[in-house]
Motif scaffolding. Structure first.
Motif, short mmCIF file in Angstrom:
data_model
loop_
_atom_site.label_atom_id
_atom_site.label_comp_id
_atom_site.label_asym_id
_atom_site.label_seq_id
_atom_site.Cartn_x
_atom_site.Cartn_y
_atom_site.Cartn_z
N HIS A 1 0.81 -1.23 0.00
CA HIS A 1 0.00 0.00 0.00
C HIS A 1 0.84 1.28 0.00
O HIS A 1 0.33 2.34 0.31
CB HIS A 1 -0.93 0.00 1.22
CG HIS A 1 -1.91 -1.13 1.23
ND1 HIS A 1 -3.06 -1.13 0.46
CD2 HIS A 1 -1.90 -2.31 1.90
CE1 HIS A 1 -3.72 -2.26 0.67
NE2 HIS A 1 -3.04 -2.98 1.53
N GLU B 1 2.54 2.88 -2.56
CA GLU B 1 2.86 3.49 -3.86
C GLU B 1 3.22 4.97 -3.73
O GLU B 1 4.06 5.47 -4.47
CB GLU B 1 1.66 3.37 -4.81
CG GLU B 1 1.35 1.97 -5.26
CD GLU B 1 0.25 1.33 -4.42
OE1 GLU B 1 -0.35 0.36 -4.91
OE2 GLU B 1 0.01 1.80 -3.28
N GLU B 2 2.62 5.63 -2.77
CA GLU B 2 2.85 7.06 -2.59
C GLU B 2 4.32 7.36 -2.25
O GLU B 2 4.85 8.41 -2.61
CB GLU B 2 1.95 7.56 -1.45
CG GLU B 2 2.05 9.03 -1.16
CD GLU B 2 1.12 9.47 -0.03
OE1 GLU B 2 1.30 10.60 0.46
OE2 GLU B 2 0.23 8.69 0.36
N TYR B 3 4.97 6.42 -1.59
CA TYR B 3 6.34 6.64 -1.13
C TYR B 3 7.38 5.92 -2.00
O TYR B 3 8.49 6.42 -2.18
CB TYR B 3 6.49 6.20 0.33
CG TYR B 3 5.52 6.91 1.24
CD1 TYR B 3 5.75 8.23 1.63
CD2 TYR B 3 4.34 6.29 1.67
CE1 TYR B 3 4.85 8.91 2.43
CE2 TYR B 3 3.44 6.96 2.48
CZ TYR B 3 3.69 8.26 2.85
OH TYR B 3 2.79 8.92 3.65
N PRO C 1 6.87 4.31 -5.49
CA PRO C 1 6.04 3.88 -6.63
C PRO C 1 6.67 2.77 -7.48
O PRO C 1 6.01 1.77 -7.79
CB PRO C 1 5.84 5.17 -7.43
CG PRO C 1 6.88 6.13 -6.93
CD PRO C 1 7.15 5.75 -5.51
N THR D 1 4.22 15.82 7.45
CA THR D 1 3.35 15.02 6.57
C THR D 1 2.94 13.68 7.18
O THR D 1 1.90 13.14 6.84
CB THR D 1 4.05 14.75 5.22
OG1 THR D 1 5.34 14.16 5.47
CG2 THR D 1 4.22 16.03 4.44
N LYS E 1 -2.71 10.33 8.89
CA LYS E 1 -2.14 9.68 7.70
C LYS E 1 -1.87 8.21 7.97
O LYS E 1 -2.22 7.34 7.16
CB LYS E 1 -0.84 10.40 7.32
CG LYS E 1 -0.15 9.82 6.09
CD LYS E 1 -1.00 10.01 4.86
CE LYS E 1 -0.34 9.45 3.63
NZ LYS E 1 -1.23 9.54 2.45
#
Length: 360
Positions: free
Chosen positions: A286, A288-290, A292, A347, A352
């Motif tokens: 999960h 992909e944001e960090y 990809p 962030t 988050k």
């Protein structure tokens, strides 16, 4: 700038069948006939004469079988140390761990706690160990964790899951015998191999990256792609290469750090008892944001080997339980700084992490 002066494993033997030379390695290390070698062996090998008959026992040497169904706890380490103190007349000549990351971490932790006072949870963190450990030797029987080369031993304590990270943690000797990994179940082979892969991705994409870490990380990454995506390797070649990928992957974080997947999988491990390899896979799926590119390649590997990850393990958790996992993850500040940078707290909020855990 002050550079860290890291220790490394001082002696390493590699080769198929090298486990047969364990006795030759240990003989010169025996302090006297009353100072035993203590062998911690994964319970999965109990009754397996192919391996156990080659453990060289003399005098008061002792084999202790330990289950790796659960990852090591500080209470378990304290109990094992107390057992040695109560049953042995002298300090052991050495501690030998034979198994996967759990058994290697147990051997490292016990060897440290035999010479350092107090409870093992007192030493969870970075550079808290004051006295050198006794002689300890590691024999991995599965590849990927990097525990055979790392300067940490990961333990679950009463308040957190965190390693004893110290200059005294690395093994004095490691025997890398790829033959010992022959009968690892496919799912476990994949999950533990992915621990190595995730080490590479987190190290190579981290803010701590330097030429030292990069050289090891790139080699491990290259080996992982060959092992998990190509069809050109024989079973023996794959075993040999994964053992070296594990070594290089462990070395890649010596002068660097891991990142988001490890921080969050520690939360899963602490609350749910999720084992480290599969926990990394569940989390990394999960991220992909960090990462990809790394996650895209991971999904290819997962599909190629027909691996079905557990789904919904966090679906029914209460807010209080999610908060416990978030607390564990957020406590691992060096991991977040490596993954995001010095301003990671802007962030990486509780909200988050909660949203990420709820996807798992």
């Amino acid at each position: 700038m002050n550079y860290k002066n890291f220790p490394m494993v001082s002696k390493i033997m590699f080769g198929r069948g090298s486990f047969n030379q364990l006795g030759d390695i240990l003989d010169p290390k025996r302090l006297n006939t009353k100072a035993p070698f203590i062998f911690y062996v994964d319970e999965v090998f109990k009754g397996n004469a192919w391996l156990t008959s080659r453990i060289p026992l003399s005098y008061n040497d002792k084999v202790i079988y330990v289950s790796s169904d659960q990852e090591p706890k500080t209470s378990q380490i304290d109990a094992l140390v107390e057992e040695i103190i109560l049953t042995q007349k002298e300090m052991p000549s050495g501690i030998i761990g034979i198994g996967g990351g759990c058994l290697l971490d147990i051997a490292k932790a016990v060897s440290i706690m035999l010479t350092n006072e107090g409870k093992s949870e007192d030493y969870q963190g970075w550079d808290l160990v004051k006295k050198p450990a006794i002689y300890h030797l590691g024999v991995p029987t599965i590849s990927g964790t990097g525990a055979e080369v790392s300067r940490t031993t990961i333990l679950t304590g009463t308040e957190r899951k965190l390693g004893i990270n110290s200059d005294y943690t690395p093994f004095d000797q490691v025997i890398l015998d790829p033959e010992l990994t022959a009968n690892v179940p496919k799912d476990q082979w994949f999950y533990t191999g992915m621990d190595c892969y995730v080490h590479c991705i987190e190290s190579l994409n981290g803010t701590y990256l330097n030429a030292f870490s990069k050289s090891y990380g790139e080699k491990a990454f290259e080996l992982c792609k060959e092992i998990f995506l190509s069809d050109t390797l024989s079973k023996e070649e794959s075993q040999d290469k994964l053992m070296m990928a594990s070594w290089h992957g462990g070395m890649s974080i010596a002068y660097s750090q891991v990142g988001v997947a490890h921080a969050m999988s520690y939360g899963l491990g602490y609350l749910l008892g999720t084992k480290h390899g599969i926990g990394n896979c569940i989390v990394f799926d999960h991220l992909e944001e960090y990462y990809p590119d790394g996650v895209a390649l991971f999904k290819q590997m997962k599909e190629k080997h027909d691996i079905q990850l557990p789904q919904g393990i966090c679906a029914n958790l209460s807010d209080e339980e999610l908060d416990i996992m978030i607390d564990v993850a957020l406590s691992l500040e060096p991991l977040w700084e490596n993954a995001i940078g010095k301003n990671w707290k802007k962030t990486i909020t509780r909200e988050k992490l909660k949203s990420l855990y709820q996807k798992m």
